[in-house]
Design a protein around this motif. Structure first.
Motif, PDB file in Angstrom:
ATOM      1  N   ILE A  27       0.875  -1.166   0.000  1.00 53.58           N
ATOM      2  CA  ILE A  27       0.000   0.000   0.000  1.00 53.58           C
ATOM      3  C   ILE A  27       0.915   1.219   0.000  1.00 53.58           C
ATOM      4  N   ASN A  28       0.800   2.062  -1.019  1.00 52.61           N
ATOM      5  CA  ASN A  28       1.574   3.302  -1.101  1.00 52.61           C
ATOM      6  C   ASN A  28       0.604   4.463  -0.931  1.00 52.61           C
ATOM      7  N   VAL A  29       0.850   5.278   0.091  1.00 50.94           N
ATOM      8  CA  VAL A  29      -0.031   6.416   0.373  1.00 50.94           C
ATOM      9  C   VAL A  29       0.826   7.682   0.353  1.00 50.94           C
ATOM     10  N   ASP A  30       0.473   8.603  -0.545  1.00 53.68           N
ATOM     11  CA  ASP A  30       1.242   9.830  -0.716  1.00 53.68           C
ATOM     12  C   ASP A  30       0.298  11.020  -0.642  1.00 53.68           C
ATOM     13  N   SER A  31       0.419  11.793   0.428  1.00 57.16           N
ATOM     14  CA  SER A  31      -0.362  13.025   0.595  1.00 57.16           C
ATOM     15  C   SER A  31      -1.853  12.771   0.427  1.00 57.16           C
ATOM     16  N   SER A  32      -2.367  11.801   1.169  1.00 61.71           N
ATOM     17  CA  SER A  32      -3.753  11.374   0.999  1.00 61.71           C
ATOM     18  C   SER A  32      -4.452  11.190   2.339  1.00 61.71           C
ATOM     19  N   THR A  33      -5.785  11.087   2.250  1.00 63.54           N
ATOM     20  CA  THR A  33      -6.628  10.807   3.416  1.00 63.54           C
ATOM     21  C   THR A  33      -7.271   9.449   3.209  1.00 63.54           C
ATOM     22  N   PHE A  34      -7.184   8.627   4.229  1.00 68.45           N
ATOM     23  CA  PHE A  34      -7.690   7.262   4.191  1.00 68.45           C
ATOM     24  C   PHE A  34      -8.756   7.163   5.275  1.00 68.45           C
ATOM     25  N   ASN A  35     -10.025   7.084   4.902  1.00 68.42           N
ATOM     26  CA  ASN A  35     -11.123   6.989   5.868  1.00 68.42           C
ATOM     27  C   ASN A  35     -11.523   5.525   6.029  1.00 68.42           C
ATOM     28  N   ASN A  68      -0.652  -3.600  12.586  1.00 67.20           N
ATOM     29  CA  ASN A  68       0.464  -4.191  11.855  1.00 67.20           C
ATOM     30  C   ASN A  68       0.917  -5.466  12.533  1.00 67.20           C
ATOM     31  N   THR A  69       0.624  -6.611  11.911  1.00 67.46           N
ATOM     32  CA  THR A  69       1.041  -7.917  12.415  1.00 67.46           C
ATOM     33  C   THR A  69       1.821  -8.601  11.299  1.00 67.46           C
ATOM     34  N   TYR A  70       3.082  -8.892  11.535  1.00 66.83           N
ATOM     35  CA  TYR A  70       3.945  -9.500  10.516  1.00 66.83           C
ATOM     36  C   TYR A  70       4.035  -8.633   9.262  1.00 66.83           C
ATOM     37  N   GLY A  71       4.000  -7.323   9.418  1.00 68.59           N
ATOM     38  CA  GLY A  71       4.090  -6.418   8.279  1.00 68.59           C
ATOM     39  C   GLY A  71       5.142  -5.355   8.513  1.00 68.59           C
ATOM     40  N   VAL A  72       5.272  -4.436   7.533  1.00 70.87           N
ATOM     41  CA  VAL A  72       6.251  -3.352   7.603  1.00 70.87           C
ATOM     42  C   VAL A  72       5.555  -2.046   7.258  1.00 70.87           C
ATOM     43  N   ILE A  73       5.676  -1.051   8.141  1.00 64.37           N
ATOM     44  CA  ILE A  73       5.179   0.293   7.886  1.00 64.37           C
ATOM     45  C   ILE A  73       6.392   1.198   7.732  1.00 64.37           C
ATOM     46  N   ASN A  74       6.452   1.927   6.624  1.00 65.07           N
ATOM     47  CA  ASN A  74       7.538   2.876   6.369  1.00 65.07           C
ATOM     48  C   ASN A  74       6.965   4.287   6.327  1.00 65.07           C
ATOM     49  N   VAL A  75       7.522   5.182   7.154  1.00 63.03           N
ATOM     50  CA  VAL A  75       7.160   6.596   7.104  1.00 63.03           C
ATOM     51  C   VAL A  75       8.422   7.328   6.653  1.00 63.03           C
ATOM     52  N   ALA A  76       8.406   7.793   5.396  1.00 61.76           N
ATOM     53  CA  ALA A  76       9.595   8.359   4.755  1.00 61.76           C
ATOM     54  C   ALA A  76      10.002   9.681   5.385  1.00 61.76           C
ATOM     55  N   ASP A  77      11.259  10.044   5.157  1.00 64.30           N
ATOM     56  CA  ASP A  77      11.779  11.335   5.595  1.00 64.30           C
ATOM     57  C   ASP A  77      10.928  12.432   4.968  1.00 64.30           C
ATOM     58  N   GLY A  78      10.484  13.377   5.768  1.00 63.63           N
ATOM     59  CA  GLY A  78       9.639  14.465   5.295  1.00 63.63           C
ATOM     60  C   GLY A  78       8.161  14.124   5.257  1.00 63.63           C
ATOM     61  N   LYS A 108       3.403  -4.451   3.111  1.00 61.15           N
ATOM     62  CA  LYS A 108       4.008  -3.157   3.424  1.00 61.15           C
ATOM     63  C   LYS A 108       3.011  -2.023   3.228  1.00 61.15           C
ATOM     64  N   ALA A 109       3.162  -1.001   4.062  1.00 58.21           N
ATOM     65  CA  ALA A 109       2.438   0.255   3.889  1.00 58.21           C
ATOM     66  C   ALA A 109       3.490   1.355   3.901  1.00 58.21           C
ATOM     67  N   ASN A 110       3.612   2.062   2.787  1.00 58.91           N
ATOM     68  CA  ASN A 110       4.609   3.119   2.631  1.00 58.91           C
ATOM     69  C   ASN A 110       3.908   4.468   2.605  1.00 58.91           C
ATOM     70  N   PHE A 111       4.340   5.371   3.478  1.00 59.70           N
ATOM     71  CA  PHE A 111       3.726   6.694   3.574  1.00 59.70           C
ATOM     72  C   PHE A 111       4.740   7.760   3.193  1.00 59.70           C
ATOM     73  N   THR A 112       4.375   8.597   2.218  1.00 54.87           N
ATOM     74  CA  THR A 112       5.158   9.758   1.822  1.00 54.87           C
ATOM     75  C   THR A 112       4.212  10.948   1.799  1.00 54.87           C
ATOM     76  N   GLY A 113       4.727  12.139   1.960  1.00 55.84           N
ATOM     77  CA  GLY A 113       3.863  13.316   2.007  1.00 55.84           C
ATOM     78  C   GLY A 113       3.104  13.380   3.321  1.00 55.84           C
ATOM     79  N   LYS A 114       2.066  14.200   3.365  1.00 53.37           N
ATOM     80  CA  LYS A 114       1.251  14.373   4.572  1.00 53.37           C
ATOM     81  C   LYS A 114       0.013  13.477   4.453  1.00 53.37           C
ATOM     82  N   ASN A 115      -0.143  12.542   5.408  1.00 55.20           N
ATOM     83  CA  ASN A 115      -1.197  11.534   5.331  1.00 55.20           C
ATOM     84  C   ASN A 115      -2.009  11.462   6.605  1.00 55.20           C
TER      85      ASN A 115
END
Length: 170
Positions: A33-41, A85-95, A70-77
């Motif tokens: 899951i790639n989330v970039d500058s988004s809102t997830f309801n 998160n169970t047996y997964g990876v969450i990445n919150v990028a620089d910035g 994996k869930a990758n977050f970039t931008g403002k989310n």
């Protein structure tokens, strides 16, 4: 793979007759899951147990991390719901920033933070890694914390931090 960029994703279990409809979840078992500058309801659940448990049992940690959801977050989310998160990876990028109702990191879950997590993270049998000097977590409770960046713990956690970790590795 789910990609959101400058988007709003609304999830509900039943079409809402009113604004109090129960939220649904996106469950990620082995994808990205790639989330970039988004809102997830709605809620996000990473559960890679089926994908990684045999690899972990056989001592193949690197292969397990590669196979994990994996869930990758970039931008403002913003996640208007919970993240589990169970047996997964969450990445919150620089910035990047991530705000959620709550984040639970459990059973071999990994959270890599180079950006900001503006939420309480409950870390039960998981690992949180501070990967950047600007990394910030509003509050971290339990589990393991690994700091592999040039930063101070007072900068990584809020001014009135009530964070409690079981073990810290620097």
């Amino acid at each position: 793979e789910l990609n959101l960029k400058n988007a709003v994703l609304d999830l509900v279990k039943n079409m809402p007759a009113n604004e109090d409809a129960e939220k649904a979840a996106v469950t990620n078992l082995a994808g990205i899951i790639n989330v970039d500058s988004s809102t997830f309801n709605g809620d996000i659940a990473l559960n890679g147990q089926k994908a990684v448990s045999e690899l972990i049992t056989n001592g193949k940690t690197e292969e397990a991390l590669a196979a994990a959801p994996k869930a990758n977050f970039t931008g403002k989310n913003e996640v208007n719901g919970t993240i589990t998160n169970t047996y997964g990876v969450i990445n919150v990028a620089d910035g990047a920033s991530l705000t959620a109702d709550s984040i639970t990191n459990d059973t071999m879950g990994f959270i890599d933070v180079a950006g900001r997590i503006e939420s309480v993270v409950t870390n039960t049998n998981g690992q949180v890694s501070v990967k950047g000097s600007n990394a910030y977590i509003e509050q971290l409770d339990g589990g393991d914390l690994e700091i592999s960046a040039n930063t101070s713990s007072s900068k990584s956690f809020g001014d009135e931090a009530e964070s409690k970790v079981n073990e810290a590795y620097v």
